[in-house]
Scaffold this active site. Structure first.
Site, PDB file in Angstrom:
ATOM      1  N   ASP A   1       1.068   7.131  -3.061  1.00 17.32           N
ATOM      2  CA  ASP A   1       2.237   6.332  -2.696  1.00 17.32           C
ATOM      3  C   ASP A   1       2.117   5.779  -1.281  1.00 17.32           C
ATOM      4  OD1 ASP A   1       4.728   5.196  -3.228  1.00 17.32           O
ATOM      5  OD2 ASP A   1       5.810   6.887  -2.353  1.00 17.32           O
ATOM      6  N   HIS A   2       2.369   4.468  -1.162  1.00 14.99           N
ATOM      7  CA  HIS A   2       2.306   3.755   0.113  1.00 14.99           C
ATOM      8  C   HIS A   2       0.941   3.914   0.797  1.00 14.99           C
ATOM      9  CE1 HIS A   2       6.688   3.807  -0.501  1.00 14.99           C
ATOM     10  NE2 HIS A   2       6.678   2.689   0.210  1.00 14.99           N
TER      11      HIS A   2
END
Length: 251
Positions: free
Chosen positions: A81-82
């Protein structure tokens, strides 16, 4: 013994990636990957769908404990994530982080997890128009990619209706490009053989008959495309007439 039941859980995460072969020059990268080659990277709000199977627990009535399944999924996607998949993830040191390759990596991380049933399908959606899929039924040596196209056509003399056409191509993931099929080439052939033929046309005139069904249209699209897929093979045509009605054709 009870029959196995399938359960699907969805979860979202965000990552960025870029399609690039460092050993290729600008011209070859651009020709092979199009806009996906643009530096520095582009991001997606991925939708991950995980389908697991198992027997229904007689005490809980559940295939798996949904709390445990959600916890495992969150733990796995937290790593991605990210993140910039090219720069931050070791899994893509020697392979391009395409949706096909990312779906396979997620399978490899989720399948051994205890207490979440047996993983049957990983579907990774980049957006509403493109998703990749890995399944136990097909085997991990192949993947599928599905692309959505839209056109408006008249059917049975009614006002023009917008059709969504989901085209699925299945095959091995190319070790060089990381893709099942050349999406740019697929876009071009669909534009030539489907969109330009049917868009803003009366289907009765195109077919030369008094009535055209959605099933006939799906079959016609299949026959128009099957011999022109440059890599992988055409696996399914899903033609959506409305939210309540769609047609699948698989040759």
């Amino acid at each position: 013994m009870m029959d196995s039941v399938l359960l699907t859980k969805r979860i979202e995460f965000s990552s960025s990636h870029r399609y690039i072969r460092p050993e290729w020059d600008e011209v070859k990268n651009r020709a092979s990957f199009g806009l996906c080659y643009n530096p520095p990277a582009h991001g997606h709000n991925y939708l991950l769908e995980v389908t697991v199977s198992g027997e229904i627990d007689r005490q809980t009535g559940m295939v798996v404990n949904l709390f445990d399944l959600k916890r495992v999924l969150l733990d796995v996607i937290e790593e991605f994530d990210h993140k910039n998949l090219n720069l931050d993830m070791p899994y893509f040191k020697d392979r391009i982080p395409t949706s096909e390759n990312l779906a396979l990596v997620l399978w490899e991380k989720l399948a051994p997890q205890p207490d979440i049933g047996v993983v049957q399908t990983i579907r990774l959606c980049e957006d509403e128009d493109l998703y990749a899929e890995v399944t136990a039924a097909a085997g991990l040596d192949v993947a599928a990619v599905t692309r959505r196209y839209s056109f408006t056509a008249i059917q049975d003399g009614n006002q023009g209706r917008e059709w969504d056409c989901f085209i699925t191509v299945r095959g091995p993931i190319d070790p060089t490009t990381g893709m099942v099929t050349d999406i740019g080439a697929l876009d071009r052939v669909v534009q030539d053989k489907v969109v330009q033929i049917f868009d803003r046309q009366d289907l009765r005139q195109v077919f030369g008959v008094k009535q055209v069904t959605g099933g006939q249209l799906a079959e016609r699209i299949w026959n128009s495309l099957a011999s022109d897929i440059t890599s992988g093979h055409l696996a399914n045509i899903r033609l959506v007439q409305s939210r309540d009605l769609f047609f699948d054709y698989a040759g």
